[in-house]
Scaffold this motif. Structure first.
Motif, mmCIF file in Angstrom:
data_model
loop_
_atom_site.group_PDB
_atom_site.id
_atom_site.type_symbol
_atom_site.label_atom_id
_atom_site.label_comp_id
_atom_site.label_asym_id
_atom_site.label_seq_id
_atom_site.Cartn_x
_atom_site.Cartn_y
_atom_site.Cartn_z
ATOM 1 N N UNK A 61 73.799 34.157 32.943
ATOM 2 C CA UNK A 61 74.321 35.522 32.975
ATOM 3 C C UNK A 61 74.686 36.016 34.352
ATOM 4 N N UNK A 62 74.278 35.306 35.403
ATOM 5 C CA UNK A 62 74.645 35.680 36.766
ATOM 6 C C UNK A 62 75.733 34.763 37.319
ATOM 7 N N UNK A 63 76.288 33.890 36.468
ATOM 8 C CA UNK A 63 77.345 32.974 36.888
ATOM 9 C C UNK A 63 78.723 33.573 36.640
ATOM 10 N N UNK A 64 79.724 32.706 36.633
ATOM 11 C CA UNK A 64 81.107 33.141 36.419
ATOM 12 C C UNK A 64 81.723 32.339 35.279
ATOM 13 N N UNK A 65 82.703 32.967 34.590
ATOM 14 C CA UNK A 65 83.388 32.271 33.509
ATOM 15 C C UNK A 65 84.507 31.396 34.069
ATOM 16 N N UNK A 66 85.259 30.748 33.205
ATOM 17 C CA UNK A 66 86.301 29.809 33.635
ATOM 18 C C UNK A 66 87.436 30.479 34.402
ATOM 19 N N UNK A 67 87.524 31.811 34.317
ATOM 20 C CA UNK A 67 88.565 32.546 35.040
ATOM 21 C C UNK A 67 88.039 33.188 36.316
ATOM 22 N N UNK A 71 79.884 37.007 34.786
ATOM 23 C CA UNK A 71 79.256 37.312 33.502
ATOM 24 C C UNK A 71 78.414 38.580 33.593
ATOM 25 N N UNK A 72 77.800 38.843 34.763
ATOM 26 C CA UNK A 72 76.884 39.987 34.861
ATOM 27 C C UNK A 72 77.602 41.331 34.764
ATOM 28 N N UNK A 73 78.926 41.312 34.662
ATOM 29 C CA UNK A 73 79.673 42.550 34.406
ATOM 30 C C UNK A 73 79.657 42.896 32.918
ATOM 31 N N UNK A 80 69.812 37.144 32.920
ATOM 32 C CA UNK A 80 69.474 36.426 31.692
ATOM 33 C C UNK A 80 70.263 35.129 31.577
ATOM 34 N N UNK A 81 69.821 34.280 30.679
ATOM 35 C CA UNK A 81 70.626 33.181 30.174
ATOM 36 C C UNK A 81 70.963 33.554 28.741
ATOM 37 N N UNK A 82 72.218 33.402 28.365
ATOM 38 C CA UNK A 82 72.663 33.792 27.032
ATOM 39 C C UNK A 82 72.913 32.526 26.222
#
Length: 166
Positions: A61-67, A71-73, A80-82
């Protein structure tokens, strides 16, 4: 898949119904209770090393998506981990503990953002390259443990959904 429609079907020809949901687990609990289960299943399938593209079915949840978007937005992701939990063919049963026993809930009695505990089964999906090896993370049952603020999706950007279509 049905030869005419190419839609996924169950053996009896009925269209597959998929139920997919995410559960945010605080990182401490995830690292102590969930990650070992996911990792051990992956290592059992690949004792000489888990492939780089292995799909563990969770997002940091504190990482970034492929774009490159954080994620934390998104509501419920930060800290968290989702875990993505899914099943086909049946809706997972949802319960609430009341007056000393469990009562099965109707769908309208639970919403995105409520607090739950989920009993899951984790199994290797059997895929090998070029397909993506990963895990099945299936629900056995869900219990509602508390009411939270509803998380409402803002929807997807239509420019992104229909890119290039006129």
């Amino acid at each position: 898949k049905d030869v005419r429609t190419r839609q996924p079907v169950i053996k009896d020809g009925q269209q597959v119904q998929q139920y997919v949901f995410g559960v945010a687990v605080d990182k401490n609990t995830f690292n102590q209770q969930v990650w070992p289960q996911l990792y051990n299943e992956a290592r059992a399938a690949f004792p000489n090393g888990v492939p780089q593209n292995f799909s563990y079915k969770f997002k940091d949840g504190d990482g970034v998506d492929s774009k490159g978007n954080n994620f934390n937005q998104r509501d419920g992701y930060g800290g968290h981990c989702v875990i993505t939990i899914s099943t086909e063919g049946f809706a997972p049963q949802v319960y609430k503990h009341e007056n000393g026993s469990y009562r099965q809930l109707n769908p309208e009695e639970i919403k995105c953002g409520d607090y739950v505990a989920v009993n899951i089964t984790v199994k290797y999906n059997g895929a090998v390259s070029p397909n993506t090896p990963g895990l099945y993370v299936n629900p056995n049952g869900i219990v509602l443990i508390g009411y939270g603020q509803e998380i409402v999706s803002a929807g997807q950007d239509p420019d992104e959904l229909f890119q290039g279509f006129q």
